[in-house]
Write a protein that holds these residues in place. Structure first.
Motif, PDB file in Angstrom:
ATOM      1  N   SER A  11      11.295   2.258  20.952  1.00 25.83           N
ATOM      2  CA  SER A  11      12.702   1.948  20.689  1.00 25.83           C
ATOM      3  C   SER A  11      13.111   2.179  19.248  1.00 25.83           C
ATOM      4  N   GLY A  12      12.130   2.244  18.331  1.00 26.17           N
ATOM      5  CA  GLY A  12      12.457   2.394  16.921  1.00 26.17           C
ATOM      6  C   GLY A  12      12.739   1.087  16.219  1.00 26.17           C
ATOM      7  N   THR A  13      12.541  -0.011  16.912  1.00 28.49           N
ATOM      8  CA  THR A  13      12.742  -1.330  16.315  1.00 28.49           C
ATOM      9  C   THR A  13      11.449  -1.784  15.649  1.00 28.49           C
ATOM     10  N   TYR A  14      11.553  -2.083  14.354  1.00 27.03           N
ATOM     11  CA  TYR A  14      10.377  -2.521  13.599  1.00 27.03           C
ATOM     12  C   TYR A  14      10.505  -4.012  13.267  1.00 27.03           C
ATOM     13  N   THR A  15       9.392  -4.696  13.339  1.00 27.26           N
ATOM     14  CA  THR A  15       9.314  -6.128  13.061  1.00 27.26           C
ATOM     15  C   THR A  15       8.362  -6.358  11.904  1.00 27.26           C
ATOM     16  N   ASP A  16       8.695  -7.343  11.077  1.00 30.94           N
ATOM     17  CA  ASP A  16       7.872  -7.731   9.939  1.00 30.94           C
ATOM     18  C   ASP A  16       6.729  -8.641  10.410  1.00 30.94           C
ATOM     19  N   TYR A  17       5.498  -8.244  10.107  1.00 35.53           N
ATOM     20  CA  TYR A  17       4.345  -9.065  10.437  1.00 35.53           C
ATOM     21  C   TYR A  17       3.581  -9.422   9.169  1.00 35.53           C
ATOM     22  N   TRP A  18       2.955 -10.606   9.194  1.00 38.10           N
ATOM     23  CA  TRP A  18       2.207 -11.102   8.043  1.00 38.10           C
ATOM     24  C   TRP A  18       0.809 -11.548   8.469  1.00 38.10           C
ATOM     25  N   GLY A  19      -0.136 -11.361   7.574  1.00 36.65           N
ATOM     26  CA  GLY A  19      -1.455 -11.922   7.769  1.00 36.65           C
ATOM     27  C   GLY A  19      -1.491 -13.362   7.296  1.00 36.65           C
ATOM     28  N   GLN A  20      -2.655 -13.991   7.452  1.00 39.42           N
ATOM     29  CA  GLN A  20      -2.787 -15.406   7.108  1.00 39.42           C
ATOM     30  C   GLN A  20      -3.093 -15.624   5.633  1.00 39.42           C
ATOM     31  N   GLY A  21      -3.442 -14.571   4.944  1.00 39.41           N
ATOM     32  CA  GLY A  21      -3.718 -14.664   3.510  1.00 39.41           C
ATOM     33  C   GLY A  21      -5.194 -14.795   3.206  1.00 39.41           C
ATOM     34  N   THR A  22      -5.570 -14.281   2.045  1.00 41.99           N
ATOM     35  CA  THR A  22      -6.938 -14.415   1.573  1.00 41.99           C
ATOM     36  C   THR A  22      -6.898 -14.783   0.087  1.00 41.99           C
ATOM     37  N   GLN A  23      -7.715 -15.746  -0.293  1.00 39.29           N
ATOM     38  CA  GLN A  23      -7.688 -16.263  -1.661  1.00 39.29           C
ATOM     39  C   GLN A  23      -8.467 -15.353  -2.595  1.00 39.29           C
ATOM     40  N   VAL A  24      -7.851 -15.010  -3.706  1.00 39.53           N
ATOM     41  CA  VAL A  24      -8.525 -14.288  -4.791  1.00 39.53           C
ATOM     42  C   VAL A  24      -8.476 -15.187  -6.028  1.00 39.53           C
ATOM     43  N   PRO A  49      -7.389 -13.347 -14.978  1.00 35.46           N
ATOM     44  CA  PRO A  49      -7.112 -14.682 -14.417  1.00 35.46           C
ATOM     45  C   PRO A  49      -5.719 -14.790 -13.797  1.00 35.46           C
ATOM     46  N   GLU A  50      -4.760 -14.083 -14.357  1.00 32.71           N
ATOM     47  CA  GLU A  50      -3.397 -14.145 -13.813  1.00 32.71           C
ATOM     48  C   GLU A  50      -3.247 -13.432 -12.479  1.00 32.71           C
ATOM     49  N   ASP A  51      -4.284 -12.754 -12.024  1.00 26.73           N
ATOM     50  CA  ASP A  51      -4.272 -12.153 -10.684  1.00 26.73           C
ATOM     51  C   ASP A  51      -4.658 -13.175  -9.616  1.00 26.73           C
ATOM     52  N   THR A  52      -5.064 -14.351 -10.036  1.00 22.02           N
ATOM     53  CA  THR A  52      -5.444 -15.389  -9.088  1.00 22.02           C
ATOM     54  C   THR A  52      -4.261 -15.769  -8.218  1.00 22.02           C
ATOM     55  N   ALA A  53      -4.458 -15.691  -6.907  1.00 26.93           N
ATOM     56  CA  ALA A  53      -3.387 -15.966  -5.952  1.00 26.93           C
ATOM     57  C   ALA A  53      -3.936 -15.836  -4.537  1.00 26.93           C
ATOM     58  N   VAL A  54      -3.114 -16.244  -3.582  1.00 28.43           N
ATOM     59  CA  VAL A  54      -3.387 -15.896  -2.195  1.00 28.43           C
ATOM     60  C   VAL A  54      -2.706 -14.556  -1.926  1.00 28.43           C
ATOM     61  N   TYR A  55      -3.467 -13.616  -1.416  1.00 23.62           N
ATOM     62  CA  TYR A  55      -2.966 -12.270  -1.161  1.00 23.62           C
ATOM     63  C   TYR A  55      -2.679 -12.128   0.344  1.00 23.62           C
ATOM     64  N   TYR A  56      -1.493 -11.624   0.640  1.00 24.40           N
ATOM     65  CA  TYR A  56      -1.043 -11.475   2.020  1.00 24.40           C
ATOM     66  C   TYR A  56      -0.803 -10.013   2.359  1.00 24.40           C
ATOM     67  N   CYS A  57      -1.241  -9.642   3.528  1.00 28.95           N
ATOM     68  CA  CYS A  57      -0.947  -8.327   4.079  1.00 28.95           C
ATOM     69  C   CYS A  57       0.368  -8.416   4.853  1.00 28.95           C
ATOM     70  N   ASN A  58       1.182  -7.395   4.729  1.00 26.03           N
ATOM     71  CA  ASN A  58       2.482  -7.352   5.405  1.00 26.03           C
ATOM     72  C   ASN A  58       2.724  -5.943   5.921  1.00 26.03           C
ATOM     73  N   SER A  59       3.345  -5.847   7.091  1.00 23.84           N
ATOM     74  CA  SER A  59       3.594  -4.517   7.633  1.00 23.84           C
ATOM     75  C   SER A  59       4.802  -4.520   8.562  1.00 23.84           C
ATOM     76  N   LEU A  60       5.508  -3.397   8.555  1.00 27.26           N
ATOM     77  CA  LEU A  60       6.590  -3.163   9.511  1.00 27.26           C
ATOM     78  C   LEU A  60       6.018  -2.392  10.691  1.00 27.26           C
ATOM     79  N   ILE A  61       6.052  -3.019  11.865  1.00 30.92           N
ATOM     80  CA  ILE A  61       5.380  -2.454  13.035  1.00 30.92           C
ATOM     81  C   ILE A  61       6.330  -2.401  14.219  1.00 30.92           C
ATOM     82  N   SER A  62       6.271  -1.279  14.908  1.00 30.99           N
ATOM     83  CA  SER A  62       7.034  -1.120  16.145  1.00 30.99           C
ATOM     84  C   SER A  62       6.084  -1.215  17.329  1.00 30.99           C
ATOM     85  N   ARG A  63       6.487  -1.953  18.355  1.00 24.02           N
ATOM     86  CA  ARG A  63       5.624  -2.151  19.513  1.00 24.02           C
ATOM     87  C   ARG A  63       5.969  -1.216  20.667  1.00 24.02           C
ATOM     88  N   ASP A  64       7.046  -0.423  20.490  1.00 19.15           N
ATOM     89  CA  ASP A  64       7.394   0.533  21.545  1.00 19.15           C
ATOM     90  C   ASP A  64       8.195   1.671  20.934  1.00 19.15           C
TER      91      ASP A  64
END
Length: 121
Positions: free
Chosen positions: A104-117, A87-102
């Motif tokens: 340049s070596g610059t990485y940006t933090d991206y997040w998903g919208q979340g899914t309820q467990v 029961p203590e695992d109940t939460a909204v779970y979010y995906c997160n990733s460091l992604i580079s779009r080119d």
């Protein structure tokens, strides 16, 4: 644009299992770490598990031995297999990733919208 889309959440009884998936799409050159966070009502968001591009994993102590994170680099996906849910695992779970779009070596933090467990009998 880069999007992270989670799926696989739901209602499960204590002791049950769920598998979360997260797909990264859009203008992606390179993905560094891929992570799962969760946030329960009234609590701070916490890092549950993470996996590097090389496959090194880490977990918060409360899920060690029960959760497994994995990734498919060819498909830009990360998974979280959750077993022996409590029961203590109940939460909204979010995906997160460091992604580079080119290159340049610059990485940006991206997040998903979340899914309820929800773990409940």
């Amino acid at each position: 644009q880069v999007q992270l889309v989670e799926s696989g959440g739901g209602l499960v009884q204590p002791g049950g299992s769920l598998r979360l998936s997260c797909a990264a799409s859009g203008s992606i050159f390179s993905i560094n770490s891929m992570n799962w966070f969760r946030q329960a009502p009234g609590k701070q968001r916490e890092l549950v598990a993470g996996i590097t591009s090389g496959g090194t994993t880490h977990y918060v102590d409360s899920v060690k031995g029960r959760f497994t994170i994995s990734r498919d680099n060819a498909r830009n996906r990360v998974y979280l297999q959750m077993n022996s849910l409590k029961p203590e695992d109940t939460a909204v779970y979010y995906c997160n990733s460091l992604i580079s779009r080119d290159f340049s070596g610059t990485y940006t933090d991206y997040w998903g919208q979340g899914t309820q467990v929800t773990v409940s009998s």
